[in-house]
Design an enzyme around this catalytic site. Sequence first.
Site, mmCIF file in Angstrom:
data_model
loop_
_atom_site.group_PDB
_atom_site.id
_atom_site.type_symbol
_atom_site.label_atom_id
_atom_site.label_comp_id
_atom_site.label_asym_id
_atom_site.label_seq_id
_atom_site.Cartn_x
_atom_site.Cartn_y
_atom_site.Cartn_z
ATOM 1 N N ASP A 17 -2.056 10.792 -4.988
ATOM 2 C CA ASP A 17 -2.644 11.870 -5.770
ATOM 3 C C ASP A 17 -3.527 12.808 -4.961
ATOM 4 O O ASP A 17 -3.940 12.506 -3.832
ATOM 5 C CB ASP A 17 -3.508 11.280 -6.878
ATOM 6 N N LYS A 57 -0.738 6.964 8.821
ATOM 7 C CA LYS A 57 -1.220 8.062 9.682
ATOM 8 C C LYS A 57 -1.937 7.399 10.857
ATOM 9 O O LYS A 57 -3.144 7.186 10.836
ATOM 10 C CB LYS A 57 -2.222 8.943 8.933
ATOM 11 N N GLU A 112 0.834 -1.207 0.000
ATOM 12 C CA GLU A 112 0.000 0.000 0.000
ATOM 13 C C GLU A 112 0.868 1.257 0.000
ATOM 14 O O GLU A 112 2.008 1.236 0.471
ATOM 15 C CB GLU A 112 -0.859 0.020 1.270
ATOM 16 N N ASP A 113 0.303 2.337 -0.487
ATOM 17 C CA ASP A 113 0.998 3.618 -0.405
ATOM 18 C C ASP A 113 0.872 4.196 1.003
ATOM 19 O O ASP A 113 1.854 4.596 1.612
ATOM 20 C CB ASP A 113 0.462 4.609 -1.453
ATOM 21 N N ILE A 114 -0.352 4.230 1.510
ATOM 22 C CA ILE A 114 -0.563 4.861 2.817
ATOM 23 C C ILE A 114 -1.748 4.218 3.529
ATOM 24 O O ILE A 114 -2.752 3.904 2.893
ATOM 25 C CB ILE A 114 -0.768 6.393 2.650
ATOM 26 N N THR A 127 -9.349 0.298 4.019
ATOM 27 C CA THR A 127 -8.961 -0.344 2.760
ATOM 28 C C THR A 127 -8.202 -1.648 3.033
ATOM 29 O O THR A 127 -8.542 -2.705 2.489
ATOM 30 C CB THR A 127 -8.067 0.607 1.920
ATOM 31 N N GLY A 174 -7.598 2.937 7.781
ATOM 32 C CA GLY A 174 -7.336 1.497 7.849
ATOM 33 C C GLY A 174 -8.392 0.630 7.178
ATOM 34 O O GLY A 174 -8.236 -0.579 7.101
ATOM 35 N N ASP A 184 -4.452 4.988 6.259
ATOM 36 C CA ASP A 184 -5.049 6.158 6.883
ATOM 37 C C ASP A 184 -6.014 5.659 7.973
ATOM 38 O O ASP A 184 -5.561 5.239 9.041
ATOM 39 C CB ASP A 184 -5.731 6.953 5.750
HETATM 40 P P1 IMP Z 1 -7.860 4.090 4.486
HETATM 41 O O1 IMP Z 1 -8.871 3.090 4.019
HETATM 42 O O2 IMP Z 1 -8.509 5.237 5.210
HETATM 43 O O3 IMP Z 1 -6.725 3.519 5.243
HETATM 44 O O4 IMP Z 1 -7.363 4.783 3.171
HETATM 45 C C1 IMP Z 1 -6.239 4.454 2.542
HETATM 46 C C2 IMP Z 1 -6.223 5.050 1.154
HETATM 47 O O5 IMP Z 1 -6.604 6.437 1.147
HETATM 48 C C3 IMP Z 1 -4.834 5.037 0.638
HETATM 49 O O6 IMP Z 1 -4.619 3.876 -0.110
HETATM 50 C C4 IMP Z 1 -4.763 6.270 -0.224
HETATM 51 O O7 IMP Z 1 -5.124 5.927 -1.553
HETATM 52 C C5 IMP Z 1 -5.773 7.207 0.327
HETATM 53 N N1 IMP Z 1 -5.148 8.274 1.134
HETATM 54 C C6 IMP Z 1 -5.193 8.426 2.471
HETATM 55 N N2 IMP Z 1 -4.523 9.502 2.885
HETATM 56 C C7 IMP Z 1 -4.015 10.062 1.760
HETATM 57 C C8 IMP Z 1 -3.186 11.218 1.530
HETATM 58 O O8 IMP Z 1 -2.770 11.973 2.442
HETATM 59 N N3 IMP Z 1 -2.874 11.461 0.231
HETATM 60 C C9 IMP Z 1 -3.281 10.679 -0.803
HETATM 61 N N4 IMP Z 1 -4.040 9.585 -0.621
HETATM 62 C C10 IMP Z 1 -4.411 9.283 0.652
HETATM 63 MG MG MG Z 2 -4.081 3.471 -1.840
#
Ligand code: IMP
Ligand code: MG
Length: 173
Positions: free
Chosen positions: A158, A130, A98-100, A106, A104, A102
Site C-alpha cells: 500500500d 530492495k 513477507e511482501d517486501i 521487520t 530488513g 526493505d
Molecule cells: P523493513 O523493516 O524496512 O524491511 O520494512 C519492510 C516493510 O516495509 C514491508 O513489510 C512493507 O510493509 C514496507 N515497505 C517497504 N518498502 C515498501 C514499498 O516500496 N511499498 C510498500 N511497502 C513497503
Molecule cells: Mg510488510
Amino acid sequence: MNEKILIPRKDIQSKVNALALQIAVDYKNKDLVLVGVLNGAFIFLSDLARELFKNGVNPQLYFVGVSSYVNSTNSSKQPKLTSDMKGSIEGKDVLIVEDIIDAGHTVYFLLEHLQRKKPNSIKVCSLLSKRSRREKEIEIDYLGFEIENVWVEGYGMDTEGKFRGSPDILQRT
Ligand code: IMP
Ligand code: MG
C-alpha cells in the site's frame, strides 16, 4: 505522483507458482506453518497457499501484525508486534511470508520473536527485496524479485492504505 506497472500480474503468477513448487519439494513430509506478515503479505500468502495446496502441501496459516513504519516512507528501526499469531509453532517448520524486505528490520525482529516459540526451523520467503536499502543482514530463502530502490504498491502493498487491490505491482513515478 503517477504509477506505472513494474511487475505485471502474469510475471507475479509464474513467480508464485515457481516458489510454491520449490517450497513443496523442500517441505515434503514436514510440518509446515506459514506465518504471514500483515497487512502487506495477505495477497501473496493467499496465492502462495493455494498454489502449495495444488502441489500437495497443506500448511497451517497464521498471521502476525508488525508496525514497522512511522510514516509511509521511513523505516522505524524498532518494529513493534501489533498482533501475535494464535497457534503454537513448537517443533514445527516455519516459513515467514513477507511482501517486501526493505531495510530488513521487520523480518529481523520477527525471526527473533518466533525463535522464542521453539520451532524446529524458520525460513524466510519474500516476494520482493530492495537489497540496496538493507541495514540488517537477512538471508532470504525464497525470493520472488530483487528490485531497485523505488516505492512500490499493489498486490497487497500500500501507499497510505490504498492500492493493495492492484493485481499488478506498481511503481510510483
Ligand atoms: P523493513 O523493516 O524496512 O524491511 O520494512 C519492510 C516493510 O516495509 C514491508 O513489510 C512493507 O510493509 C514496507 N515497505 C517497504 N518498502 C515498501 C514499498 O516500496 N511499498 C510498500 N511497502 C513497503
Ligand atoms: Mg510488510
